[in-house]
Write a protein that holds these residues in place. Sequence first.
Motif, PDB file in Angstrom:
ATOM      1  N   PRO A   1       0.738  -1.081   0.273  1.00  0.00           N
ATOM      2  CA  PRO A   1      -0.052  -0.061   0.045  1.00  0.00           C
ATOM      3  C   PRO A   1       0.725   1.287  -0.080  1.00  0.00           C
ATOM      4  O   PRO A   1       0.422   2.425  -0.717  1.00  0.00           O
ATOM      5  CB  PRO A   1      -0.687   0.056   1.281  1.00  0.00           C
ATOM      6  N   LEU A   2       2.045   1.278   0.686  1.00  0.00           N
ATOM      7  CA  LEU A   2       2.765   2.453   0.796  1.00  0.00           C
ATOM      8  C   LEU A   2       3.256   2.674  -0.647  1.00  0.00           C
ATOM      9  O   LEU A   2       3.252   4.026  -0.996  1.00  0.00           O
ATOM     10  CB  LEU A   2       3.997   2.415   1.591  1.00  0.00           C
ATOM     11  N   LEU A   3       3.850   1.739  -1.034  1.00  0.00           N
ATOM     12  CA  LEU A   3       4.359   1.941  -2.618  1.00  0.00           C
ATOM     13  C   LEU A   3       3.133   2.336  -3.625  1.00  0.00           C
ATOM     14  O   LEU A   3       3.300   3.394  -4.383  1.00  0.00           O
ATOM     15  CB  LEU A   3       4.778   0.622  -3.359  1.00  0.00           C
ATOM     16  N   ALA A   4       1.960   1.896  -3.439  1.00  0.00           N
ATOM     17  CA  ALA A   4       0.641   2.251  -4.309  1.00  0.00           C
ATOM     18  C   ALA A   4       0.647   3.719  -4.145  1.00  0.00           C
ATOM     19  O   ALA A   4       0.269   4.328  -5.068  1.00  0.00           O
ATOM     20  CB  ALA A   4      -0.318   1.143  -4.028  1.00  0.00           C
ATOM     21  N   GLY A   5       0.766   4.193  -2.861  1.00  0.00           N
ATOM     22  CA  GLY A   5       0.126   5.405  -2.633  1.00  0.00           C
ATOM     23  C   GLY A   5       1.114   6.614  -3.205  1.00  0.00           C
ATOM     24  O   GLY A   5       0.836   7.397  -3.685  1.00  0.00           O
ATOM     25  N   VAL A   6       2.473   6.182  -2.986  1.00  0.00           N
ATOM     26  CA  VAL A   6       3.391   6.923  -3.502  1.00  0.00           C
ATOM     27  C   VAL A   6       3.401   7.297  -5.137  1.00  0.00           C
ATOM     28  O   VAL A   6       3.567   8.087  -5.622  1.00  0.00           O
ATOM     29  CB  VAL A   6       4.763   6.431  -2.977  1.00  0.00           C
ATOM     30  N   LEU A   7       3.027   5.973  -5.726  1.00  0.00           N
ATOM     31  CA  LEU A   7       2.918   6.098  -7.073  1.00  0.00           C
ATOM     32  C   LEU A   7       1.802   6.816  -7.696  1.00  0.00           C
ATOM     33  O   LEU A   7       2.031   7.370  -8.731  1.00  0.00           O
ATOM     34  CB  LEU A   7       2.965   4.543  -7.443  1.00  0.00           C
ATOM     35  N   ILE A   8       0.794   6.594  -6.930  1.00  0.00           N
ATOM     36  CA  ILE A   8      -0.424   7.239  -7.212  1.00  0.00           C
ATOM     37  C   ILE A   8      -0.087   8.887  -7.301  1.00  0.00           C
ATOM     38  O   ILE A   8      -0.610   9.591  -8.031  1.00  0.00           O
ATOM     39  CB  ILE A   8      -1.650   7.021  -6.343  1.00  0.00           C
ATOM     40  N   GLY A   9       0.434   9.297  -6.077  1.00  0.00           N
ATOM     41  CA  GLY A   9       0.984  10.752  -5.840  1.00  0.00           C
ATOM     42  C   GLY A   9       1.845  11.062  -7.025  1.00  0.00           C
ATOM     43  O   GLY A   9       1.386  12.242  -7.465  1.00  0.00           O
ATOM     44  N   LEU A  10       2.767  10.435  -7.463  1.00  0.00           N
ATOM     45  CA  LEU A  10       3.808  10.600  -8.557  1.00  0.00           C
ATOM     46  C   LEU A  10       2.966  10.551  -9.749  1.00  0.00           C
ATOM     47  O   LEU A  10       3.253  11.903 -10.641  1.00  0.00           O
ATOM     48  CB  LEU A  10       4.872   9.814  -8.622  1.00  0.00           C
ATOM     49  N   ALA A  11       1.963   9.923 -10.025  1.00  0.00           N
ATOM     50  CA  ALA A  11       1.383   9.932 -11.324  1.00  0.00           C
ATOM     51  C   ALA A  11       0.518  11.112 -11.498  1.00  0.00           C
ATOM     52  O   ALA A  11       0.482  11.851 -12.533  1.00  0.00           O
ATOM     53  CB  ALA A  11       0.516   8.631 -11.487  1.00  0.00           C
ATOM     54  N   THR A  12      -0.106  11.627 -10.235  1.00  0.00           N
ATOM     55  CA  THR A  12      -0.804  12.961 -10.222  1.00  0.00           C
ATOM     56  C   THR A  12      -0.078  13.929 -10.505  1.00  0.00           C
ATOM     57  O   THR A  12      -0.614  14.969 -11.163  1.00  0.00           O
ATOM     58  CB  THR A  12      -1.695  12.763  -8.697  1.00  0.00           C
ATOM     59  N   LEU A  13       0.891  14.047  -9.867  1.00  0.00           N
ATOM     60  CA  LEU A  13       1.984  15.193 -10.295  1.00  0.00           C
ATOM     61  C   LEU A  13       2.586  15.275 -11.525  1.00  0.00           C
ATOM     62  O   LEU A  13       2.880  16.259 -12.285  1.00  0.00           O
ATOM     63  CB  LEU A  13       3.343  15.239  -9.154  1.00  0.00           C
ATOM     64  N   VAL A  14       2.521  14.156 -12.430  1.00  0.00           N
ATOM     65  CA  VAL A  14       2.630  14.204 -13.934  1.00  0.00           C
ATOM     66  C   VAL A  14       1.595  14.557 -14.522  1.00  0.00           C
ATOM     67  O   VAL A  14       1.494  15.330 -15.514  1.00  0.00           O
ATOM     68  CB  VAL A  14       3.074  12.722 -14.128  1.00  0.00           C
ATOM     69  N   ARG A  15       0.407  14.003 -14.465  1.00  0.00           N
ATOM     70  CA  ARG A  15      -1.005  14.162 -15.009  1.00  0.00           C
ATOM     71  C   ARG A  15      -2.148  14.018 -13.766  1.00  0.00           C
ATOM     72  O   ARG A  15      -2.338  13.156 -13.367  1.00  0.00           O
ATOM     73  CB  ARG A  15      -1.144  13.294 -15.888  1.00  0.00           C
ATOM     74  N   PRO A  16      -2.622  15.274 -13.496  1.00  0.00           N
ATOM     75  CA  PRO A  16      -3.599  15.504 -12.346  1.00  0.00           C
ATOM     76  C   PRO A  16      -4.781  14.369 -12.537  1.00  0.00           C
ATOM     77  O   PRO A  16      -5.294  13.875 -11.275  1.00  0.00           O
ATOM     78  CB  PRO A  16      -4.110  16.739 -12.562  1.00  0.00           C
ATOM     79  N   ILE A  17      -5.270  14.058 -13.664  1.00  0.00           N
ATOM     80  CA  ILE A  17      -6.313  13.148 -13.662  1.00  0.00           C
ATOM     81  C   ILE A  17      -5.959  11.949 -12.827  1.00  0.00           C
ATOM     82  O   ILE A  17      -6.919  10.962 -12.683  1.00  0.00           O
ATOM     83  CB  ILE A  17      -6.657  13.035 -15.127  1.00  0.00           C
ATOM     84  N   CYS A  18      -4.964  11.401 -12.984  1.00  0.00           N
ATOM     85  CA  CYS A  18      -4.321  10.320 -12.318  1.00  0.00           C
ATOM     86  C   CYS A  18      -4.522  10.044 -10.989  1.00  0.00           C
ATOM     87  O   CYS A  18      -4.654   9.072 -10.292  1.00  0.00           O
ATOM     88  CB  CYS A  18      -2.889  10.165 -12.528  1.00  0.00           C
ATOM     89  N   LEU A  19      -5.345  11.136 -10.348  1.00  0.00           N
ATOM     90  CA  LEU A  19      -5.779  11.013  -8.890  1.00  0.00           C
ATOM     91  C   LEU A  19      -6.843  10.053  -8.770  1.00  0.00           C
ATOM     92  O   LEU A  19      -7.158   9.708  -7.649  1.00  0.00           O
ATOM     93  CB  LEU A  19      -6.011  12.456  -8.502  1.00  0.00           C
ATOM     94  N   VAL A  20      -7.497   9.798 -10.132  1.00  0.00           N
ATOM     95  CA  VAL A  20      -8.730   8.890  -9.932  1.00  0.00           C
ATOM     96  C   VAL A  20      -8.119   7.501  -9.673  1.00  0.00           C
ATOM     97  O   VAL A  20      -8.929   6.463  -9.118  1.00  0.00           O
ATOM     98  CB  VAL A  20      -9.287   8.754 -11.242  1.00  0.00           C
ATOM     99  N   ALA A  21      -6.847   7.364  -9.623  1.00  0.00           N
ATOM    100  CA  ALA A  21      -6.281   5.952  -9.038  1.00  0.00           C
ATOM    101  C   ALA A  21      -6.228   5.755  -7.773  1.00  0.00           C
ATOM    102  O   ALA A  21      -6.515   4.565  -7.297  1.00  0.00           O
ATOM    103  CB  ALA A  21      -4.946   5.668  -9.652  1.00  0.00           C
ATOM    104  N   LEU A  22      -6.450   6.895  -6.836  1.00  0.00           N
ATOM    105  CA  LEU A  22      -6.624   6.706  -5.620  1.00  0.00           C
ATOM    106  C   LEU A  22      -8.081   5.934  -5.209  1.00  0.00           C
ATOM    107  O   LEU A  22      -8.031   4.977  -4.259  1.00  0.00           O
ATOM    108  CB  LEU A  22      -6.348   7.979  -4.740  1.00  0.00           C
TER     109      LEU A  22
END
Length: 421
Positions: free
Chosen positions: A161-182
Motif C-alpha cells: 500500500p505504501l508503494l501504491a500511494g507514492v506511485l499514485i501521488g507521483l502519477a498525479t504530479l505528472v498528470r492530475p487526472i491520475c488522482l482517480v487511481a486513489l
Amino acid sequence: MAATDAQTMAVVDVPLPPERRLPGAPGVAQGIFLGIVHLAFVSLAGISGSPDSEVYRELARTFPAYLWGDHVQRTPGYPFFLWLTGTSPQAAVLLQHAMVIAMAYLAHALLRPHSRAVAGSAFWLIGLHPFLALWSSYILTETLASVLLLGVVRAVGTRRPLLAGVLIGLATLVRPICLVALPAAVITRGLRRERRETAQMIAACILVLAPWVARNAVNANYPGLSAFSGFNLYIRYSHLMDPPPAAPYQAGDRILQDFGQVAGDRACLQIAVETALRKPQEALLVIPRSAKGFLGYDLGYLIPSLYREWSEPLARNTPPVVIAKVLFQVLIPLVILLLAAAGVRAGWTDPALRAAFWIFMGFWSYTALFAFGESRFRAPVEALLVILAALGWSRASEWFGARRHLRRGAGGDQQLGPARG
C-alpha cells in the motif's frame, strides 16, 4: 440447449491447466528486439511535439524558478522528468520508449498467475503497440503517467500500500487526472476490509501531493493541484457558444493571459457553465460524444498525411476515410471493450486487475463528464485496457472452444444411434 450452455460454463470456469500457470518471463533477447523496433520507430517517425510540449520544455529549462514561482497550470512531474534529462528531447523520447518496454514486462508479470500464454500475448501487444510507440515520441505526459499507473496496479496486486500511494501521488504530479487511481485503489482494497493498508495508501499519496498543494496555496493563493479544469471545460463546450470561437485553444489562452492563470481558469469555467446551462440538451449530447472519442483510435496522429482530413466531420470525408473512421473509432474499440469486459469478469478475484478496471473507468468517466473526448486522453490507461482485453480474448477463446468440443461430442453421440438391447 440450456444443458449445453451449463456444460460449457462448467468447462470454462475450471482452473487453468498447470502447464499454463508455469512461471517464466520474456528474457533479455525479447527486450532487445523490442528496443530495436522502438529505435526504428523513432528514426522513422522522429520526435513530435505540440504547443503543450513547448510549455513543458520551457518549464524544464527554468525548473528551479518554476518550482518556487507561482505557475499553477502544469504540475511539476513531467517538467522535472525533462529537467533530469538535461531538457534533451532525444533523451526524453528514448527514455519514454524504454518505458513502453518496461510496461510490457510489467504486463507479463501481472497476467502470469492467470495464464502464461496470455501474459506472453500482452507482452507483445503492449511492446509493439503502435499508438503507445507514437505517444512515446511526443514530449508529453502520456507515457510517464502510463508506466506509473501500471506500477500502481502492480503494487495493489502485491499488497504494497505504501508503494501504491507514492506511485499514485507521483502519477498525479505528472498528470492530475491520475488522482482517480486513489479511489480506484481504495475500492479495490475495500474500506471495511484491510483498513490499515487503505489508510497507509491514502496517507502516502497525501504526503507526496501536500508540498505542491501548499506551494500553490502560498505562492498563488490556489489550494489545488492544477488550475486547468476551467480551460478544459471551455474547450469542451466551445462549439455551443454564441458565437463559437474559431480557434478555441487560442481563445482560451487569451482569457488566461488577460486574467492570469487562476482568475482566467475561473473565467473559462464560468463561461463553460453558463453555456451548458443555456443549452442543456446540447450539453448532454457532449457526454456520449466525449465517451466515444476517448475510446477511438485516431489514425490522423499515426499517419500525418491523414491528419487534416481525419479532423474533419464525417460528412466531409472521402469514402476510404469514412470506412477507416467507422473501423477504428467504432468497431475496433467496441470489440476491445467487449473483450476487456470479459477479462474483468475472468480476473475479478485478482485485486490488480480490479484496480486496472476501476482506474480505466475513472479516466473514461472523467473524460465523458468533464473533458473533451480525444484518443490521446486514453493513452495513460491504454496498457491497462490491453491487459484486460488480452485476458478476455483468452477466456472467450476457451468458451468458444468448449462449445465447439461439446457440439462435436453431441454430433458423435447422434451418429452412434440408439442403443439396441
